[in-house]
Every structure is written in C-alpha cells, then in structure tokens.
Design a protein around this motif. Sequence first.
Motif, PDB file in Angstrom:
ATOM      1  N   SER A 175       9.563 -51.467  58.898  1.00 34.70           N
ATOM      2  CA  SER A 175       8.610 -50.773  58.019  1.00 34.70           C
ATOM      3  C   SER A 175       8.958 -49.307  57.705  1.00 34.70           C
ATOM      4  O   SER A 175       8.614 -48.844  56.609  1.00 34.70           O
ATOM      5  CB  SER A 175       7.202 -50.879  58.593  1.00 34.70           C
ATOM      6  OG  SER A 175       6.836 -52.236  58.725  1.00 34.70           O
ATOM      7  N   GLU A 214      11.978 -56.542  55.673  1.00 31.29           N
ATOM      8  CA  GLU A 214      10.762 -55.925  55.166  1.00 31.29           C
ATOM      9  C   GLU A 214      10.677 -56.195  53.673  1.00 31.29           C
ATOM     10  O   GLU A 214      11.701 -56.298  53.004  1.00 31.29           O
ATOM     11  CB  GLU A 214      10.884 -54.400  55.388  1.00 31.29           C
ATOM     12  CG  GLU A 214       9.618 -53.629  55.179  1.00 31.29           C
ATOM     13  CD  GLU A 214       8.695 -53.767  56.381  1.00 31.29           C
ATOM     14  OE1 GLU A 214       9.125 -54.306  57.413  1.00 31.29           O
ATOM     15  OE2 GLU A 214       7.534 -53.329  56.277  1.00 31.29           O
ATOM     16  N   PHE A 253      -2.777 -54.477  60.979  1.00 33.97           N
ATOM     17  CA  PHE A 253      -1.668 -53.531  61.098  1.00 33.97           C
ATOM     18  C   PHE A 253      -2.190 -52.202  60.585  1.00 33.97           C
ATOM     19  O   PHE A 253      -2.946 -52.186  59.596  1.00 33.97           O
ATOM     20  CB  PHE A 253      -0.468 -53.972  60.234  1.00 33.97           C
ATOM     21  CG  PHE A 253       0.099 -55.307  60.620  1.00 33.97           C
ATOM     22  CD1 PHE A 253       0.912 -55.439  61.742  1.00 33.97           C
ATOM     23  CD2 PHE A 253      -0.201 -56.442  59.869  1.00 33.97           C
ATOM     24  CE1 PHE A 253       1.424 -56.680  62.103  1.00 33.97           C
ATOM     25  CE2 PHE A 253       0.307 -57.675  60.221  1.00 33.97           C
ATOM     26  CZ  PHE A 253       1.120 -57.804  61.346  1.00 33.97           C
ATOM     27  N   THR A 256      -1.439 -51.591  56.759  1.00 31.52           N
ATOM     28  CA  THR A 256      -1.921 -52.462  55.664  1.00 31.52           C
ATOM     29  C   THR A 256      -3.411 -52.718  55.832  1.00 31.52           C
ATOM     30  O   THR A 256      -3.941 -52.741  56.941  1.00 31.52           O
ATOM     31  CB  THR A 256      -1.175 -53.823  55.649  1.00 31.52           C
ATOM     32  OG1 THR A 256      -1.146 -54.346  56.979  1.00 31.52           O
ATOM     33  CG2 THR A 256       0.220 -53.688  55.115  1.00 31.52           C
TER      34      THR A 256
END
Length: 357
Positions: A175, A214, A253, A256
């Motif tokens: 990420s 990703e 997460f 997000t």
Amino acid sequence: MSKIDSVKKNIEAGKKLVKDIESLEKIRLQFLGKKGQITDLMKGLGELNPEERKSHAEELNNIKNDLNNFISLKSETFDDEELSKQLSSEKLDLTLVSQITEGRIHPITQVIDEVIAIFADLDFCIAEGPEVETDYNNFTALNTSENHPARQMHDTFYVNSKTDEMPNVLRTHTSPVQIRSMLKGKPPFRLIAPGKTFRCDNDQTHTPMFHQVEGLVIDKNSNMGHLKGCLETFLREFFETSSPKMRFRPSHFPFTEPSAEVDIGYKKDGNQIIIGEGDSWLEILGCGMVHPNVLKNVNIDPNEYQGYAFGVGIERLAMLKYGISDLRTFYDNDLRWLKHFGFVPLDIPSISGGLSR
Ligand code: PHE
C-alpha cells in the motif's frame, strides 16, 4: 653496403614474412632480442670515434623505433583478429528455445506475470516502490496513526534509519506504493504495484517475506460497484473459470472506508484443488474505497476525487491455481520442486496466448 644498411634491408625483408603473432615475435627477437642484429650494432658503438658514434646511434635509434611501432601496430591487429575469431566460434544463439532445458520460472514470478497481463489488458499501468519504506509511507500517510492497533497487527520489521527520527520499516504491504504514486503524479490514477512484503511471522500459512499486488484506481466517479466488477473480472481471468465462487466480507483497514475482504471458494478432490466450487474459503485479498484522509495526505481533494484500492496475496493465488499445498515450499529452493511446479521460460503469459497453458 654499410652494416646498418644491410640490417635495414633485412628488416624490410623480415617484415614481409610477418603473418601472425609467432612470426612477429620471431622478427622482434631477430633484431631487438639480446643477440639481435640491432642490439649487436648498438653494442659496437663504443668502438667508433665520437662523431660516427653520434650519427650511428641516432640512425640506429630511428630504425629501432620504426620497428617497435611496426610490431605494436601489427600485434594490435592480430589481437583483434584473434578476438573476433574467438567471438564467432563461441557464439551462442539465445533465441534458440531448445537450448533452455534446465531453468524454470518460479511460480511466484509466473503468477506476477499473469496478474500483470490481466491488469494491463484492463488499462492499468505498473508502479514500483522500495522494500525499505519510511514509517510515514507505510503507516501514517495511510491513515494509520502512531498508536493505531494495526501497527501491532502487522508484526513490523524495523530497520535503523540514518536520522534519529522514526525508524524505517520493511514494508508490511504494498500500500505505500499508493502514496508514492499519488505524490508523484496527478489524478486520475489506474495502477497496480506488485512486489515483496515483509512481516515477522513464520508458520504453516505465513512466511516472513511474501508477495502482494496492490491496485489503485482514483478518478471522479469510481465506486464500490466498479471495484467488485474489476475484481470479478480479474479472478475470472486468473482462474480461467467462467464464474468463480467468491464472497465479500465486511472488514476494516485504516486506509479504506468501507472495507472488505474477498474469499474465494474451493474444494479438495483427493490431491486436486477445484477453484470456484465447494464450501471451503480462502481469503485472498483486502480492498475498499480509498479513505478521504489518505487522499488529503497526498494533496488530492476528496470532494473532487474518489476511488478504490485492493491488495492481493500472490502466494495464495499461486497455491490455489497450481495446487501447491504448503506455503513454505515456495522458499525451500528445492530444485525438484521447482522442476515440478516451475514454468518453461519464454512461455510468457498473455490474455490472447493463454495465461498458464
Ligand atoms: N494492505 C492491505 C493488507 O496488506 C490490503 C489492502 C490493500 C486493503 C488496499 C485495502 C486496500 O492487508
């Protein structure tokens, strides 16, 4: 004829006979060696009167220099000729596939190539980032504050940094490449970032180093429906089945909101794994809509832009698709294993040519 003149004549005649390194060495010895003709005349200089000595010495030196020049020029030419002869006799045609019988492409490399082929076809580009990351890119910029529990969950490997500030980390996920890519460019974004990731964890289902890819899409109107469609297309292409069974589970997460995890259904038939059927589930990816705070951290206005992100475990994909049951075998470096599960080089995956064949 003077002695010097007759040596000169001999040299000219000798030069004509030179055709390789050996004959060149012969003429060198004949004139410039310990008992060579020029050397002899040099030795005799002492017996001459001062005037003659001076003019003879000068002439001999000129002859000697000429010959030396000739020798070094010729030896360069011979060296070049020798080299090109060697090069043409040792030529190896690397395009001859049949010569490659031993090497195999590791299943991880193969799966990454397959994933790239699929997303390239969906108009994604490829981004990269370093494996040693700043704590900021790996956590803080991804909306994971300093005392956020996710930092412990990630079992981070810390690396000394040059400054006394926060230590660097071995990236715990791909990420941070989202952050780097968004800071470097301007929206819209549509990219994937495959690579190595690290967590301090080692058992039957975890290795301290593993791979993720990703995905990031940022534009003005991408929504959760697009995310689902994108992942469904990906899994369908990857597993080469018409509609693999999959489920989205609500998850969390920090980077997000909303977030989900995706499981893929499978069943075991003896030693075989059948994908997209059955009642067993394997979690293969995390995903969600990019959190507005993440966009703010990379100077993108969340009122104007939005989008989705996902992170897929490469080993998980490889295990399911190629029936590899123990994660740790990926990194045992056992040649027999590689011969069995590996792929023939130059069988490059493509959507049109077939992904895994
Ligand atoms: N980075 C998350 C992980 O490693 C996966 C993820 C990526 C989740 C992108 C959401 C969005 O578990």
